[in-house]
Design a protein around this motif. Sequence first.
Motif, short mmCIF file in Angstrom:
data_model
loop_
_atom_site.label_atom_id
_atom_site.label_comp_id
_atom_site.label_asym_id
_atom_site.label_seq_id
_atom_site.Cartn_x
_atom_site.Cartn_y
_atom_site.Cartn_z
N LEU A 603 0.96 -1.12 0.07
CA LEU A 603 0.03 0.04 -0.04
C LEU A 603 0.89 1.35 -0.09
CD1 LEU A 603 -2.78 1.32 0.30
CD2 LEU A 603 -2.69 0.94 2.81
N GLY A 604 1.89 1.45 0.93
CA GLY A 604 2.76 2.48 1.05
C GLY A 604 3.44 2.71 -0.33
N ALA A 605 4.03 1.64 -0.94
CA ALA A 605 4.49 1.80 -2.34
C ALA A 605 3.96 2.44 -3.42
CB ALA A 605 5.26 0.59 -2.65
N TRP A 606 2.50 1.78 -3.35
CA TRP A 606 1.76 2.48 -4.45
C TRP A 606 1.42 3.99 -4.30
CZ3 TRP A 606 0.63 1.17 -8.75
CH2 TRP A 606 0.43 -0.19 -9.53
N ALA A 607 1.18 4.24 -2.78
CA ALA A 607 1.03 5.65 -2.44
C ALA A 607 1.94 6.60 -2.96
CB ALA A 607 0.70 5.73 -0.85
N GLU A 608 3.32 6.23 -2.98
CA GLU A 608 4.36 6.83 -3.09
C GLU A 608 4.31 6.86 -4.81
OE1 GLU A 608 8.11 5.41 -1.95
OE2 GLU A 608 7.57 5.23 0.12
N VAL A 609 4.03 5.85 -5.54
CA VAL A 609 3.91 6.15 -7.04
C VAL A 609 2.86 7.32 -7.37
CG1 VAL A 609 3.09 4.91 -9.05
CG2 VAL A 609 4.52 3.67 -7.32
N PHE A 610 1.87 7.20 -6.82
CA PHE A 610 0.81 8.05 -6.99
C PHE A 610 1.38 9.48 -6.78
CE2 PHE A 610 -1.64 4.63 -8.74
CZ PHE A 610 -2.82 5.00 -8.84
N ALA A 611 1.88 9.60 -5.77
CA ALA A 611 2.52 10.87 -5.29
C ALA A 611 3.43 11.52 -6.26
CB ALA A 611 2.97 11.03 -3.74
N ASP A 612 4.27 10.42 -6.52
CA ASP A 612 5.56 11.03 -7.57
C ASP A 612 4.83 11.49 -8.91
OD1 ASP A 612 7.34 10.56 -5.72
OD2 ASP A 612 7.64 8.15 -6.66
N TYR A 613 3.79 10.90 -9.18
CA TYR A 613 3.25 11.20 -10.70
C TYR A 613 1.91 12.40 -10.39
CZ TYR A 613 5.45 7.55 -13.30
OH TYR A 613 6.21 6.75 -14.00
N GLU A 614 1.93 12.83 -9.25
CA GLU A 614 0.92 13.90 -8.83
C GLU A 614 -0.53 13.27 -9.53
OE1 GLU A 614 2.43 17.42 -10.46
OE2 GLU A 614 3.57 17.84 -8.74
N ILE A 615 -0.90 12.09 -9.23
CA ILE A 615 -2.10 11.51 -9.73
C ILE A 615 -3.13 11.62 -8.44
CG2 ILE A 615 -3.38 9.58 -10.44
CD1 ILE A 615 -0.68 8.35 -11.13
N THR A 616 -4.14 12.49 -8.79
CA THR A 616 -5.37 12.77 -7.81
C THR A 616 -6.35 11.70 -7.94
OG1 THR A 616 -5.02 15.23 -7.85
CG2 THR A 616 -7.02 14.53 -7.11
N GLN A 617 -6.98 10.96 -7.04
CA GLN A 617 -7.78 9.95 -7.28
C GLN A 617 -9.14 10.55 -7.10
OE1 GLN A 617 -6.22 6.69 -4.13
NE2 GLN A 617 -6.02 5.67 -6.14
N PRO A 618 -10.16 9.88 -7.88
CA PRO A 618 -11.60 10.29 -7.74
C PRO A 618 -12.28 10.14 -6.65
CG PRO A 618 -11.26 8.17 -9.22
CD PRO A 618 -9.77 8.65 -8.59
#
Length: 747
Positions: A603-618
């Motif tokens: 879970l933490g690793a996926w959160a870092e990926v989304f933060a790095d790509y600045e992906i905002t979740q719906p």
Amino acid sequence: MSSDTGTGTTIENAAPGEIPGILADPPWEQAARRPKPAKPKEPEARVVDGLEPPPGLAVSWAPGQREKWAATKLYLSSSNDLDRLIDEYVADQRSMYPPTEASMFAGGPEDRIRPLLAEWRVRYVTPSFFRYLKPTVARYELEARDAMLHCAGIDAPAAGSALLPYLDAEVALLMADWMFRLKTAQDFTQAYFRQHGLDAVPFLVPDAVGKRRPPRRKATAALALVAEEHGLDAVVKAARVHGDEAADIVAEALSAGAPVADVQKKPAEGPPKPPKLPWLDVAALPRPVLRGSGRALPPAATANLVSLLALSSGDEPYEGLAEVFELCKPGSLAALAWAVFEAWRAAREPSRNGWVLAQLAWLGDDETVRRLTPVIRVWPGRSGHAKAVRGLEVLTAIGTDTALIHLDGIARKVKFTGLREAARRAIAGVAKARGLTSEQLADRLVPDFGLDAEGGLHLAYGPRGFRVAFDEQLRPLVTDDSGKLRKALPKPGVKDDPELAPAAHKRFAALKKDVRTIAADQVTRLETAMVTGRRWTPEEFRAYFAGHPLIWHIARRLVWLAGDRAFRIAEDRTLADVEDAAFTLPDAAEVGIAHPLHLGGRLGAWAEVFADYEITQPFPQLGRAVHALADGERGSSRLARFEGVTVPTGKVLGLTRHGWERGAPQDNGIEHEISLRVAGGRWVVIDLDPGIAVGAIDVFPEQTLRRVMIGTRSFAFGSEEGDRRFGELDSVTASELLATLTDLSTK
């Protein structure tokens, strides 16, 4: 000659030879030219006037009927409350809430209720009121007769069956009248004459042989029904209490061979006449335009078209109108239909004009759907549930993807439970006809809106252009040719192309409206799919998510699962794992949206990926709070940690936005529970105190969560314990339930 079509555009009138025949020469004008046939003179009926039915009142129960009525389950207040209610009723002799009043009479102490029965006259009724009438009759018999007659006078189809045991002239003739006139009363009126049989005959004969034709026809119909059960000879014999001549007239009438169904038929109708529509200014309506010539129907032909629409019955337009619909441009017919509908609404929706909604179903288009849906959504709150359900039928009949999208939106998100359930049934019916589930149909209903492969749209204004894309909530993002983000699409200017720019601006307005309609529902639908663990095949995933030009804007902002392996959709629509390595979707995989509990230590690793790509979740996914049942809760049917908590009624009602359902109103019109269906046929039920007052939620602004239980649907209001255990829930369902209850109970 030219004509204003009602849209501000002047169009030449159609030539006489172009006008469809049924509009140029409507049926009523054809009938006026035909010679009228001579009306045969009816033979004068034999009558015996002045007969009187037998006097007296009686109660005659069918076997087991009284016991069954007496065993009706009653929702009663405590004895102290009943005494208080009776005191209040006696003090001012005014009606209270009808179900409360009826339950008081049905179950209150006999020594106090019996003296009140003779004068009991409720002022208005509600659907839950009628359940208390039959136990009242079983308890008090003749003493309740006059009160039951009064209730039947308010609503015969709903209350009339409470009169079944009463055998006297007034009730028998009322039953004959209702059987003859009211389709909704057929079951209990025919049951009345089957129950009393030959004993009812003496009460019917005076009218059956009397001079006045309407009572004669009604009484004869009832006698014919009795004759079907007991034979003609037995009925004639029972009629002889009024003399041989009366019995002979009855025998002649019944021997004529007209069964009950034929007696009730209306006489054959003559040629149709143009209906009177005082609320409609036909001259002001837009005129339909012919496909072939582009010319408009003249005013007289348009008026005839509206009259034929009004003469249509059931779900089919008047015979011959199908040809008219083919000859006219669909958009012009839709404009006419909507103008008629708006005039009807402006006149406060006069009753007995069901054709107004029917013609929307025959002539409406996608713009009709967009305009009608908001009306359907508010109708139930204005005592218009039946019209709202009919509106759903219009959407279903129009049947375009846009219509079904709006229908699905009502099924998912409308505050009126009855309308929401009706919409769900309609969607299920459409899905079944296509061999799909409702959810599978919803996947297929999302249009691409003409978006390109990148999920955007280029709008040409001539010398300049703009690009439209969408964010994680499907809100439009507009950029100009230089890539600069703009607040909104600008209006066409003097330097823009006079044709391209207005068309592009109009297209954007329609696109924004349609996407806004579906956006919130799509986000909610995918969040629900995550919570419920819905799965798709790889082909479905590619078609409806990764490859869809609109939905991929949401899909690429989520973590997906293929079995136990997680992946995301990259910006170039390839698939990537948590290490950003290419991910190949197995052909046999079941694809779903990952819940944080599925990701475990990743879970933490996926959160870092989304933060790095600045992906905002719906919606909250990676940052979603997770909860777990305590050890003692897993083996229990109760969640004691939430019980006894007092919360605002508004927060309880807010649960309906997340799939919870309000309980049926009980005594005093109070809803004492709210429940959620979970997997395995289980229901989580919250027992509320004092409960939600239907139609007056501010009466009780706070609710105490008395019990939080789990069980099958067979356990409900009043149960102390559920018949299932919370430990039977899977970890995701348990976590989501606990999150909801935590939020509910936190001030």
